[in-house]
Design an enzyme around this catalytic site. Structure first.
Site, PDB file in Angstrom:
ATOM      1  CD  GLN A   1       6.531 -14.674   5.825  1.00  0.00           C
ATOM      2  OE1 GLN A   1       6.778 -13.534   6.203  1.00  0.00           O
ATOM      3  NE2 GLN A   1       5.302 -15.131   5.676  1.00  0.00           N
TER       4      GLN A   1
ATOM      5  CD  GLU B   1      -7.715  -9.679   9.303  1.00  0.00           C
ATOM      6  OE1 GLU B   1      -7.198  -8.717   8.728  1.00  0.00           O
ATOM      7  OE2 GLU B   1      -7.681  -9.823  10.537  1.00  0.00           O
TER       8      GLU B   1
ATOM      9  CG  ASN C   1      42.106  20.886   3.043  1.00  0.00           C
ATOM     10  OD1 ASN C   1      41.766  21.455   2.001  1.00  0.00           O
ATOM     11  ND2 ASN C   1      41.323  20.062   3.700  1.00  0.00           N
TER      12      ASN C   1
ATOM     13  NE  ARG D   1      -1.961  -2.121   3.265  1.00  0.00           N
ATOM     14  CZ  ARG D   1      -2.419  -2.686   4.382  1.00  0.00           C
ATOM     15  NH1 ARG D   1      -3.654  -2.473   4.784  1.00  0.00           N
ATOM     16  NH2 ARG D   1      -1.643  -3.467   5.109  1.00  0.00           N
TER      17      ARG D   1
ATOM     18  CB  ALA E   1      45.089  41.752   3.045  1.00  0.00           C
TER      19      ALA E   1
HETATM   20  C1  UD1 Z   1      -3.153  -7.034  10.611  1.00  0.00           C
HETATM   21  C2  UD1 Z   1      -4.261  -7.958  11.117  1.00  0.00           C
HETATM   22  C3  UD1 Z   1      -5.516  -7.161  11.413  1.00  0.00           C
HETATM   23  C4  UD1 Z   1      -5.216  -6.051  12.381  1.00  0.00           C
HETATM   24  C5  UD1 Z   1      -4.086  -5.208  11.875  1.00  0.00           C
HETATM   25  C6  UD1 Z   1      -3.670  -4.217  12.941  1.00  0.00           C
HETATM   26  C7  UD1 Z   1      -3.826 -10.052   9.915  1.00  0.00           C
HETATM   27  C8  UD1 Z   1      -4.300 -10.967   8.844  1.00  0.00           C
HETATM   28  N1  UD1 Z   1      -4.533  -8.925  10.091  1.00  0.00           N
HETATM   29  O1  UD1 Z   1      -3.567  -6.501   9.373  1.00  0.00           O
HETATM   30  O2  UD1 Z   1      -6.492  -8.014  11.990  1.00  0.00           O
HETATM   31  O3  UD1 Z   1      -6.391  -5.267  12.569  1.00  0.00           O
HETATM   32  O4  UD1 Z   1      -2.934  -6.029  11.587  1.00  0.00           O
HETATM   33  O5  UD1 Z   1      -2.711  -3.332  12.437  1.00  0.00           O
HETATM   34  O6  UD1 Z   1      -2.856 -10.349  10.571  1.00  0.00           O
HETATM   35  N2  UD1 Z   1       4.066  -9.651   7.498  1.00  0.00           N
HETATM   36  C9  UD1 Z   1       5.028 -10.621   7.376  1.00  0.00           C
HETATM   37  N3  UD1 Z   1       4.846 -11.639   6.477  1.00  0.00           N
HETATM   38  C10 UD1 Z   1       3.725 -11.741   5.720  1.00  0.00           C
HETATM   39  C11 UD1 Z   1       2.736 -10.737   5.852  1.00  0.00           C
HETATM   40  C12 UD1 Z   1       2.923  -9.711   6.751  1.00  0.00           C
HETATM   41  O7  UD1 Z   1       6.064 -10.580   8.035  1.00  0.00           O
HETATM   42  O8  UD1 Z   1       3.637 -12.702   4.954  1.00  0.00           O
HETATM   43  C13 UD1 Z   1       4.279  -8.552   8.454  1.00  0.00           C
HETATM   44  C14 UD1 Z   1       4.235  -7.199   7.789  1.00  0.00           C
HETATM   45  O9  UD1 Z   1       5.534  -6.818   7.350  1.00  0.00           O
HETATM   46  C15 UD1 Z   1       3.704  -6.304   8.902  1.00  0.00           C
HETATM   47  C16 UD1 Z   1       2.899  -7.247   9.785  1.00  0.00           C
HETATM   48  O10 UD1 Z   1       3.250  -8.549   9.390  1.00  0.00           O
HETATM   49  O11 UD1 Z   1       4.772  -5.745   9.636  1.00  0.00           O
HETATM   50  C17 UD1 Z   1       1.399  -7.044   9.639  1.00  0.00           C
HETATM   51  O12 UD1 Z   1       1.024  -7.275   8.295  1.00  0.00           O
HETATM   52  P1  UD1 Z   1       0.031  -6.307   7.530  1.00  0.00           P
HETATM   53  O13 UD1 Z   1      -0.090  -6.781   6.134  1.00  0.00           O
HETATM   54  O14 UD1 Z   1       0.393  -4.908   7.745  1.00  0.00           O
HETATM   55  O15 UD1 Z   1      -1.336  -6.625   8.300  1.00  0.00           O
HETATM   56  P2  UD1 Z   1      -2.586  -5.664   8.408  1.00  0.00           P
HETATM   57  O16 UD1 Z   1      -3.249  -5.573   7.098  1.00  0.00           O
HETATM   58  O17 UD1 Z   1      -2.173  -4.406   9.070  1.00  0.00           O
HETATM   59 CA    CA Z   2      -0.284  -3.191   9.184  1.00  0.00          CA
END
Ligand code: UD1
Ligand code: CA
Length: 477
Positions: free
Chosen positions: A80, A163, A395, A21, A432
């Protein structure tokens, strides 16, 4: 109050996502607010709870860059390789966490999280003897977050998190949201983690589905409701991130103001979290104080000045538009406007450096004056010496750098060049416009310039010659 032994607890920070995003090539967790990456803020909070060796960041998207950016923290990393969702992120950390009794799961993109909230969550988790404790809140705008489903109103128990993209029409009005911060008992988490299914529009494994999976398996899932949802705010767009940046910096400004520092229009200043300023210092609008900058008392920092990693004594005045980095400035010094200090300068007590004076590895001892348009590089200048306008220490010979050493009470006349390596002794004068290539002994005068030649009446005679030549040409036109 229940306490948690560090060996009993691991912290997993999910930081592998791309941050689609944001529409940025840089991984989301490396975007900066308050002068450091989002992930560094989360690590700092986690490191209050357990030593860094028990903190595991799940990295994937541009993993090398992410690791390099936070390597100094001493945390560990789990890869991952393909990002299949937050549930998959925790699955990637299975081996890392299996030896711990409990695990906290944090998001690398929620940088305002405070250590107190983490310990409150843990206490709640242990007091309820839950398999999973999620953190929930009721923000003004719940859209976009996962919603928390309780078996009955008023219950702390949770049957599921749904979600946004899976909400049934009658669930759209639910206000209690999942903030993305969890505590798990490791045994039930690992026993059921592989039951997650990608049955959602994104085809991801949602960690949030563990609420339903554990509940269905007869395990207890509860919600820890926080009063302040702001702390758990994520940063899903650059605009949201800049709003977090502003609030963090305002918090820093407020901390300084509460300690006796005057900051005019604090919302215009950029002050990093680790900056320290002593009472009765005044900071004008549009100042930037960055990195590990320390400022004494009774200083005045005027507008548009940028100070990075510098130490200032007391009563220092920085006039407008100074740019100072990695240098120290002693009590009573007065710099600017438009003074530039590059790294390695030591500016002594009561020194004055003025308009467009640039220093690099310059040591100006007490009382030195360099008022205008000078370049002082690799130079040491003794007490009370006066550097005229336009003086340049040469320098660099095209290959290496050389030092200029100027003694005490020296006067270097305007527009002189000092070709290093060169020494000017105590009390000496340089006329100077001199180009100084040899030592100037103490107490002497050196003048290194072409002698002035004056031809009286020359200008009049030249005009007359030109006039005589031009007259016939003009009559032809
Ligand atoms: C997530 C929650 C949502 C919550 C929100 C709060 C889930 C499915 N949803 O959504 O319920 O309201 O947080 O902010 O968890 N990440 C990984 N590996 C992946 C995917 C994500 O490491 O495969 C990490 C991202 O880098 C991030 C964190 O997990 O730091 C959260 O992922 P993000 O996609 O931002 O979840 P949200 O859509 O915010
Ligand atoms: Ca997030």
């Amino acid at each position: 109050m229940a306490s948690v032994e560090s060996s009993a607890l691991a912290i997993v920070i999910m930081a592998a996502g791309k941050g689609t995003r944001l529409k940025s090539r840089r991984p989301k967790v490396l975007h900066e607010i308050g002068g450091k990456p989002l992930l560094s803020h989360v690590i700092a909070a986690a490191a209050h709870i357990v030593p860094p060796a028990h903190i595991y960041a799940v990295v994937g998207h541009q993993a090398q860059d992410v690791k390099a950016a936070v390597a100094a923290s001493g945390i560990r990393f789990v890869e991952q390789a393909v990002q299949r969702g937050t549930g998959h992120a925790v699955q990637s950390a299975k081996d890392a966490i299996k030896g711990y009794k409990n695990v906290l799961v944090l998001s690398g993109d929620a940088p305002l999280i405070q250590p107190e909230t983490l310990s409150a969550l843990l206490r709640f988790h242990q007091a309820h003897n839950a398999a999973m404790t999620l953190t929930s809140a009721e923000p003004a705008e719940p859209t976009g977050y996962g919603r928390v489903i309780h078996p009955a109103s008023g219950s702390v128990d949770v049957v599921a998190i749904v979600e946004q993209n899976m909400l049934a029409p009658e669930q759209l009005s639910l206000r209690e949201v999942n903030m993305g911060l969890y505590a798990f008992r490791t045994a039930p988490l690992l026993a059921h983690l592989d039951k997650l299914q990608a049955a959602n529009p994104l085809g991801e494994l949602y960690l949030t589905d563990m609420a339903h999976v554990l509940h269905a398996a007869g395990e207890r899932v509860v919600a820890f409701q926080t009063a302040d949802p702001n702390e758990l705010l994520g940063a899903n767009t650059i605009a949201e991130m800049m709003a977090l940046d502003a609030s963090l910096r305002l918090a820093t400004a407020r901390r300084l103001m509460a300690a006796g520092v005057t900051i005019f229009r604090p919302e215009t200043c950029v002050i990093d979290a680790e900056v320290e300023v002593a009472p009765d210092t005044v900071i004008e609008p549009f100042v930037q104080l960055l990195g590990r900058t320390r400022i004494g008392s009774d200083c005045r920092i005027r507008s548009y000045t940028v100070v990075e990693n510098c130490t200032l004594g007391n009563r220092v005045v920085l006039l407008q538009s100074c740019v100072l980095a990695d240098s120290s400035i002693a009590d009573g010094a007065n710099l600017g406007p438009f003074t530039r200090l590059r790294p390695g300068c030591e500016i002594g007590e009561d020194v004055h450096m003025g308009n467009f004076v640039e220093g690099k590895k310059a040591k100006l001892r007490k009382g030195v004056k360099a008022g205008h348009l000078a370049y002082l590089g690799d130079a040491e200048i003794g007490e009370d010496s006066n550097i005229g306008a336009g003086v340049i220490t040469c320098n660099y010979d095209g290959i290496s750098k050389h030092a200029t050493t100027i003694g005490k009470n020296v006067f270097i006349g305007s527009d002189s060049t000092l070709v290093a390596p060169v020494t000017v002794g105590d009390g000496a004068y340089v006329g100077a416009g001199s180009c100084i290539t040899k030592e100037v002994p103490p107490g002497s005068l050196s003048v290194g310039r072409a002698r002035q030649v004056t031809k009286e009446g020359w200008a009049e005679a030249r005009r007359a010659r030109r006039h005589a030549q031009q007259t016939p040409d003009q009559s032809e036109r």
